[in-house]
Design a protein around this motif. Structure first.
Motif, PDB file in Angstrom:
ATOM      1  N   GLN A  76      -7.727  -9.269  -6.682  1.00 19.04           N
ATOM      2  CA  GLN A  76      -8.610  -9.152  -5.292  1.00 19.04           C
ATOM      3  C   GLN A  76      -7.561  -8.086  -4.453  1.00 19.04           C
ATOM      4  OE1 GLN A  76      -8.250 -13.054  -3.364  1.00 19.04           O
ATOM      5  NE2 GLN A  76      -8.292 -14.512  -5.815  1.00 19.04           N
ATOM      6  N   ILE A  77      -6.776  -7.382  -4.245  1.00 17.73           N
ATOM      7  CA  ILE A  77      -6.204  -6.435  -4.081  1.00 17.73           C
ATOM      8  C   ILE A  77      -6.300  -5.244  -4.255  1.00 17.73           C
ATOM      9  CG2 ILE A  77      -3.550  -5.647  -3.573  1.00 17.73           C
ATOM     10  CD1 ILE A  77      -2.419  -8.411  -4.027  1.00 17.73           C
ATOM     11  N   THR A  84     -14.722  -7.054  -2.082  1.00 19.93           N
ATOM     12  CA  THR A  84     -13.980  -7.740  -1.059  1.00 19.93           C
ATOM     13  C   THR A  84     -12.616  -7.333  -0.836  1.00 19.93           C
ATOM     14  OG1 THR A  84     -13.528  -9.863  -1.879  1.00 19.93           O
ATOM     15  CG2 THR A  84     -15.562  -9.204  -0.282  1.00 19.93           C
ATOM     16  N   SER A  85     -12.022  -6.796  -1.694  1.00 24.06           N
ATOM     17  CA  SER A  85     -10.870  -6.487  -1.895  1.00 24.06           C
ATOM     18  C   SER A  85     -10.088  -6.001  -1.132  1.00 24.06           C
ATOM     19  CB  SER A  85     -10.595  -5.774  -3.422  1.00 24.06           C
ATOM     20  OG  SER A  85     -10.697  -4.461  -3.279  1.00 24.06           O
ATOM     21  N   GLU A  86      -8.315  -5.775  -0.408  1.00 32.20           N
ATOM     22  CA  GLU A  86      -7.592  -4.823  -0.184  1.00 32.20           C
ATOM     23  C   GLU A  86      -7.715  -3.317  -0.315  1.00 32.20           C
ATOM     24  OE1 GLU A  86      -3.584  -4.480   1.246  1.00 32.20           O
ATOM     25  OE2 GLU A  86      -3.740  -5.375  -0.223  1.00 32.20           O
ATOM     26  N   ARG A  89     -11.425  -2.555   1.066  1.00 35.19           N
ATOM     27  CA  ARG A  89     -11.102  -2.986   2.598  1.00 35.19           C
ATOM     28  C   ARG A  89     -11.029  -1.438   3.182  1.00 35.19           C
ATOM     29  NH1 ARG A  89      -9.540  -7.525   1.523  1.00 35.19           N
ATOM     30  NH2 ARG A  89      -7.560  -7.323   2.688  1.00 35.19           N
ATOM     31  N   LEU A  90      -9.524  -0.968   2.360  1.00 29.82           N
ATOM     32  CA  LEU A  90      -8.441   0.697   3.061  1.00 29.82           C
ATOM     33  C   LEU A  90      -9.631   1.686   2.320  1.00 29.82           C
ATOM     34  CD1 LEU A  90      -6.132   1.837   3.423  1.00 29.82           C
ATOM     35  CD2 LEU A  90      -5.429   1.901   1.136  1.00 29.82           C
ATOM     36  N   ILE A  99      -0.702  -3.178   4.744  1.00 27.64           N
ATOM     37  CA  ILE A  99      -0.970  -2.770   3.401  1.00 27.64           C
ATOM     38  C   ILE A  99       0.426  -3.933   2.575  1.00 27.64           C
ATOM     39  CG2 ILE A  99      -2.044  -0.404   2.986  1.00 27.64           C
ATOM     40  CD1 ILE A  99       0.245   0.557   1.720  1.00 27.64           C
ATOM     41  N   SER A 100      -0.510  -4.717   1.603  1.00 32.21           N
ATOM     42  CA  SER A 100       0.323  -5.191   0.437  1.00 32.21           C
ATOM     43  C   SER A 100       1.188  -4.536   0.274  1.00 32.21           C
ATOM     44  CB  SER A 100      -0.328  -6.219   0.031  1.00 32.21           C
ATOM     45  OG  SER A 100      -0.853  -5.389  -1.012  1.00 32.21           O
ATOM     46  N   LEU A 103      -0.007  -2.960  -3.184  1.00 28.16           N
ATOM     47  CA  LEU A 103      -0.888  -1.800  -3.381  1.00 28.16           C
ATOM     48  C   LEU A 103       0.588  -0.584  -2.173  1.00 28.16           C
ATOM     49  CD1 LEU A 103      -3.539  -0.888  -2.918  1.00 28.16           C
ATOM     50  CD2 LEU A 103      -4.188  -1.107  -0.964  1.00 28.16           C
TER      51      LEU A 103
END
Length: 519
Positions: A76-77, A84-86, A89-90, A99-100, A103
């Motif tokens: 999901q990242i 829809t993943s991070e 989106r980036l 950001i996480s 990532l």
């Protein structure tokens, strides 16, 4: 090229990896444990094989579930396919983005390896790959101007961190983290599994990481796939002993594009825009999966001598490189892992001569170079309960119905192979020689087998009609079969076995294998 040390990489990955627990080299005490095996298909676009050493089923299952949960969390990242993943989106924004740590760790790893390899590794190949995908669709080579634009874009600065620690992108080029993202997932899932299991092995699409030792042995045995025979049942070209190490393979033998009737590797040289064709395959052993994967990718792009110099500058890394012409290059320390002949043993020539004599005696021998290939696909069954990969057996029978060759058998536990009742009658004494095989990433649920026209004892068989059988049984599913007769005589032949609830259409071909061509 700049050498990259283990300490530098640990600093880079500290936000997500910490200090990898398997790097200590201490062997786990597995004397009171047993080995549990789990297989899955359609996991982040590929296959997943787990071998968990644990004291009981509950602990093994807990490790299995921890691995699956961590893979899904990181998917999901890091997924470039999930909108829809991070990461997705980036890629859709230019403004400052928080950001996480996961990532950030992968983006930092990409930056480090881009510098260390002088651009042979790149995390923004999406646009360049799209140029080649379009070329394949149009069936003509890309325009030089299109390649030049794509390559120039790879040299642009990609972003910076602002005072608040947010990422500010400076280009519209999307990040493509498939290779190192998958490797990062392997490293992270191993850390999670170790909370429940003192030893184990994760094989995610051919990238392998092992920690501890299996019961009764001093190391994990992993084969290296032959890039010139990329079949699931082909003999590995080498064997590696792994303990608290990772291994990754790369090459264009699993995935490629076809333009004008010629095959081009999916491994692209970010510096030229062209597919990398000087190396057929590269395998790297390293302390962690990210390092192994980055190096394996770079070694497919660089000339072998440059690749050897790069690996020599990375602490704990060793490699085996097969050039496109078949020449082999191995780093000096690789021998400490090798458990199978690499091809320099004089006995290999003796074995070849024995095989030649044996084939010469065969009446009505197959046409030179011909083989049978079986392409099996196990589709994802969305509604299936606890969907693990089903038990599968593939074998060949002659015109009298006698089984002459078992091509492949897959299953979670040997004691349940008898559920493949048709195959069990004749193949119950077969044994796996290698627990895992390092290979370039394959598609989800796709398995390719080859038959060289010999029986299980190695005797060449004559021309004739042979029946290929596929048997599948799954927990909470059906017990189904496929079969078809193919003529193995003087001309190429193809048959298709009808799909069913557990298996897609299986394609069986009798022909000479295709060889990738250089540009």
């Amino acid at each position: 090229m700049d050498a990259i040390t283990r300490r530098e990489w640990l600093k880079v990955g500290a936000a997500g990896l910490g200090t990898t627990a398997w790097a200590s080299g201490a062997a786990a005490d597995t004397t009171a444990n047993r080995e549990y095996v789990f297989h899955y298909d359609h996991v982040i676009g590929t296959s997943l094989d787990l071998r968990i050493v644990a004291p009981d089923t509950a602990a093994a299952t807990a490790a299995e579930q921890a691995v699956l949960a961590e893979i899904e969390r990181l998917r999901q990242i890091l997924s470039g396919y999930d909108p829809t993943s991070e990461l997705s989106r980036l890629n859709r924004t230019r403004g400052p983005v928080a950001i996480s740590s996961d990532l950030a760790a992968v983006l930092e790893a990409v930056a480090v390896w881009e510098r260390a390899t002088d651009g042979a590794v790149c995390g923004r190949l999406g646009d360049l790959a799209a140029v080649w995908k379009q070329a394949a669709a149009n069936d003509y080579l890309p325009e030089p101007a299109a390649l030049d634009r794509a390559v120039r874009g790879l040299r642009e600065p990609v972003g910076r961190l602002d005072s608040a620690g947010r990422l500010v992108r400076t280009t519209d080029r999307p990040f493509d983290l498939n290779a190192l993202g998958k490797a990062y997932i392997i490293d992270r899932t191993a850390l999670r599994a170790q909370q429940f299991a003192p030893a184990g092995l994760i094989n995610l699409g051919g990238d392998v990481l092992a920690w501890g030792t299996p019961p009764g042995r001093t190391a994990w045995t992993v084969g290296v796939q032959d890039p010139f025979r990329p079949f699931d049942n082909a003999a590995p070209i080498a064997g590696l002993l792994l303990e608290n190490q990772a291994v990754a393979s790369s090459g264009g033998y699993q995935r490629f594009v076809t333009v004008g009737g010629r095959r081009y590797s999916h491994v692209l040289d970010p510096r030229t825009g062209w597919p990398a064709d000087g190396v057929a395959g590269a395998t790297v052993v390293a302390p962690d999966a990210v390092t192994a994967n980055a190096l394996a990718t770079a070694l497919c792009v660089l000339p072998p001598t440059d690749g050897l110099r790069l690996v020599a500058g990375v602490a704990g890394a060793e490699c085996l490189i097969l050039a496109a012409d078949g020449e082999r290059f191995a780093s000096p320390g690789l021998r400490q892992f090798v458990v199978a002949r690499i091809g320099n043993d004089p006995d290999d020539k003796k074995d070849d001569k024995k095989d030649e004599k044996k084939e010469a005696k065969a009446a009505d021998a197959w046409p030179d170079g011909f083989q049978v290939t079986v392409a099996v696909e196990l589709p994802k069954i969305e509604a299936a309960k606890r969907y693990r990969r089903p038990y599968v057996a593939v074998w060949v029978e002659d015109e009298k119905g006698k089984v002459v060759r078992t091509l492949g058998v897959w299953g979670n536990a040997p004691k349940y192979l008898k559920d493949l009742s048709d195959w069990w009658k004749v193949g119950k004494d077969d044994k796996d020689l290698v627990k895992a095989v390092a290979r370039a990433t394959r598609g989800p649920g796709k398995y390719d087998l080859a038959w060289d026209g010999k029986d299980d004892k190695g005797t060449a068989l004559p021309q004739g009609a042979y029946t290929v059988r596929v048997e599948v049984t799954r927990e909470f599913g059906a017990h189904l079969r496929q079969s078809g007769k193919i003529d193995c005589k003087t001309k190429p032949a193809t048959i298709k076995l009808e799909k069913n609830a557990e298996t897609a259409e299986t394609v069986v071909e009798f022909k000479k294998p295709e060889k990738p061509e250089k540009k």
